[in-house]
Scaffold this motif. Structure first.
Motif, PDB file in Angstrom:
ATOM      1  N   PHE A 148       0.868  -1.169   0.000  1.00  0.00           N
ATOM      2  CA  PHE A 148       0.000   0.000   0.000  1.00  0.00           C
ATOM      3  C   PHE A 148       0.908   1.223   0.000  1.00  0.00           C
ATOM      4  O   PHE A 148       1.895   1.266   0.738  1.00  0.00           O
ATOM      5  CB  PHE A 148      -0.889   0.035   1.242  1.00  0.00           C
ATOM      6  CG  PHE A 148      -1.931  -1.045   1.283  1.00  0.00           C
ATOM      7  CD1 PHE A 148      -2.992  -1.038   0.388  1.00  0.00           C
ATOM      8  CD2 PHE A 148      -1.849  -2.063   2.221  1.00  0.00           C
ATOM      9  CE1 PHE A 148      -3.960  -2.033   0.431  1.00  0.00           C
ATOM     10  CE2 PHE A 148      -2.798  -3.060   2.268  1.00  0.00           C
ATOM     11  CZ  PHE A 148      -3.873  -3.044   1.365  1.00  0.00           C
ATOM     12  N   ASN A 149       0.585   2.209  -0.816  1.00  0.00           N
ATOM     13  CA  ASN A 149       1.381   3.429  -0.887  1.00  0.00           C
ATOM     14  C   ASN A 149       0.433   4.618  -0.766  1.00  0.00           C
ATOM     15  O   ASN A 149      -0.379   4.853  -1.655  1.00  0.00           O
ATOM     16  CB  ASN A 149       2.159   3.493  -2.209  1.00  0.00           C
ATOM     17  CG  ASN A 149       3.060   4.711  -2.281  1.00  0.00           C
ATOM     18  OD1 ASN A 149       2.674   5.737  -2.817  1.00  0.00           O
ATOM     19  ND2 ASN A 149       4.255   4.577  -1.754  1.00  0.00           N
ATOM     20  N   VAL A 150       0.539   5.322   0.348  1.00  0.00           N
ATOM     21  CA  VAL A 150      -0.416   6.385   0.656  1.00  0.00           C
ATOM     22  C   VAL A 150       0.323   7.696   0.913  1.00  0.00           C
ATOM     23  O   VAL A 150       1.305   7.724   1.672  1.00  0.00           O
ATOM     24  CB  VAL A 150      -1.270   6.026   1.886  1.00  0.00           C
ATOM     25  CG1 VAL A 150      -2.249   7.148   2.209  1.00  0.00           C
ATOM     26  CG2 VAL A 150      -2.011   4.715   1.660  1.00  0.00           C
ATOM     27  N   SER A 151      -0.139   8.765   0.278  1.00  0.00           N
ATOM     28  CA  SER A 151       0.417  10.102   0.517  1.00  0.00           C
ATOM     29  C   SER A 151      -0.592  10.936   1.293  1.00  0.00           C
ATOM     30  O   SER A 151      -1.794  10.903   1.000  1.00  0.00           O
ATOM     31  CB  SER A 151       0.747  10.797  -0.806  1.00  0.00           C
ATOM     32  OG  SER A 151       1.812  10.137  -1.463  1.00  0.00           O
ATOM     33  N   ALA A 152      -0.103  11.692   2.287  1.00  0.00           N
ATOM     34  CA  ALA A 152      -0.977  12.522   3.112  1.00  0.00           C
ATOM     35  C   ALA A 152      -0.296  13.861   3.381  1.00  0.00           C
ATOM     36  O   ALA A 152       0.921  13.921   3.565  1.00  0.00           O
ATOM     37  CB  ALA A 152      -1.290  11.812   4.428  1.00  0.00           C
ATOM     38  N   PRO A 153      -1.072  14.941   3.413  1.00  0.00           N
ATOM     39  CA  PRO A 153      -0.479  16.257   3.688  1.00  0.00           C
ATOM     40  C   PRO A 153      -0.214  16.460   5.169  1.00  0.00           C
ATOM     41  O   PRO A 153      -0.970  15.993   6.022  1.00  0.00           O
ATOM     42  CB  PRO A 153      -1.564  17.222   3.193  1.00  0.00           C
ATOM     43  CG  PRO A 153      -2.850  16.469   3.373  1.00  0.00           C
ATOM     44  CD  PRO A 153      -2.510  15.025   3.112  1.00  0.00           C
ATOM     45  N   GLU A 154       0.867  17.159   5.472  1.00  0.00           N
ATOM     46  CA  GLU A 154       1.194  17.525   6.842  1.00  0.00           C
ATOM     47  C   GLU A 154       1.623  18.987   6.871  1.00  0.00           C
ATOM     48  O   GLU A 154       2.204  19.485   5.904  1.00  0.00           O
ATOM     49  CB  GLU A 154       2.320  16.647   7.392  1.00  0.00           C
ATOM     50  CG  GLU A 154       1.924  15.206   7.636  1.00  0.00           C
ATOM     51  CD  GLU A 154       2.952  14.470   8.476  1.00  0.00           C
ATOM     52  OE1 GLU A 154       4.102  14.929   8.550  1.00  0.00           O
ATOM     53  OE2 GLU A 154       2.589  13.424   9.058  1.00  0.00           O
TER      54      GLU A 154
END
Length: 289
Positions: free
Chosen positions: A143-149
């Motif tokens: 699984f490859n997930v991008s999230a803003p921080e």
């Protein structure tokens, strides 16, 4: 003194807003603020480099708790600020009218737009991840997930020509995504910003999330641009010459810089400022067989 009541006039004392408190400038300096016709309105604190450094310390201290809060919680807190602004609508209308030389009707429209914009940004708190992140297709059992921080502490030079609507338009998008800010208010029209501080202090916003300084923009922005614990810089209130100098100073520790551009603060703000001070974290996780 009023001839009818025999009372002395009680003039408002404006102060800085740092770490949830209202200090005077450590330098003890003030400067005269006048309306568009040159009539005296108030003495505002003339913040110093030391005040700017203190504000960065407060913003950094508040960052962990604010960035770690849920998006839902941040949205609720911002909405509470809008409620408080609505309750002081007449005060802000009078201050904006005096600061910008506007009629009462035009100043009211500016204040109403600012409150509406604050609500609009509050609504983005739990939605920005849907436009700035997502699941990425990869070749392999992962699984490859991008999230803003949030990027961290943002130094904001408030627009000079829009003392309240422009101010809200640069503060709200920075903090709703989890950043903390140090704001240099419009140099010649700081009173709406200093009054906004009173609203923030009586809302649910933790101290240090927003820190507001009044004074000379060039004097305050130089130490903020060079400060090693400031992560980003919004140059909305800088002219071209000042912006160039600040960009050079900011390059020393690779600050993210949002360059100044002519802006119509009454136009649809879009999502540009929401995304300007975000980093993207990408996580790889093995997929179960």
């Amino acid at each position: 003194m009023s001839e009818l009541t025999g009372r002395l006039s009680v003039f408002k004392t404006y102060k800085l807003y740092v770490g949830g408190k209202f200090p005077r400038s450590e330098s003890g300096r003030v400067y005269e603020v006048t309306d568009s016709k040159g009539t005296w309105l108030a003495n505002a604190p003339l913040a110093s480099r030391k005040d700017a450094r203190d504000a960065v310390v407060a913003a950094r201290k508040a960052f962990g708790g604010w960035s770690g809060a849920t998006a839902y919680n941040r949205g609720q807190i911002l909405y509470r600020v809008a409620e408080m602004l609505e309750g002081r609508r007449d005060q802000f209308t009078a201050e904006v009218a005096a600061a910008e030389g506007l009629s009462k009707a035009k100043a009211t429209a500016q204040v109403d737009a600012a409150i509406d914009r604050w609500v609009w940004y509050a609504g983005w708190s739990d939605k920005v991840a849907q436009i700035a992140g997502g699941t990425n297709p990869v070749a392999g059992p992962y699984f490859n997930v991008s999230a803003p921080e949030p990027t961290g502490v943002v130094a904001v030079l408030a627009p000079q020509e829009s003392s309240f609507l422009g101010l809200v338009s640069v503060i709200a998008p920075a903090i709703v995504t989890g950043n903390t800010v140090v704001v240099a208010a419009a140099e010649n029209a700081p009173l709406p910003a200093l009054s906004l501080a009173e609203v923030l202090a009586t809302s649910d916003l933790p101290g240090g999330v927003v820190n507001i300084l009044s004074g000379r923009t060039a004097e305050l922005s130089a130490p903020l641009a060079a400060h090693q614990d400031v992560n980003a810089l919004d140059l909305a209130g800088a002219d071209d010459e000042l912006a160039k100098d600040l960009e050079t100073a900011a390059a020393d520790n690779l600050k993210r810089v949002l360059r100044p551009a002519s802006a119509n603060w009454t136009a649809d703000p879009g999502t540009g400022r929401l995304l300007a001070f975000l980093e993207t974290k990408t996580v790889w996780h093995p997929m179960g067989v």
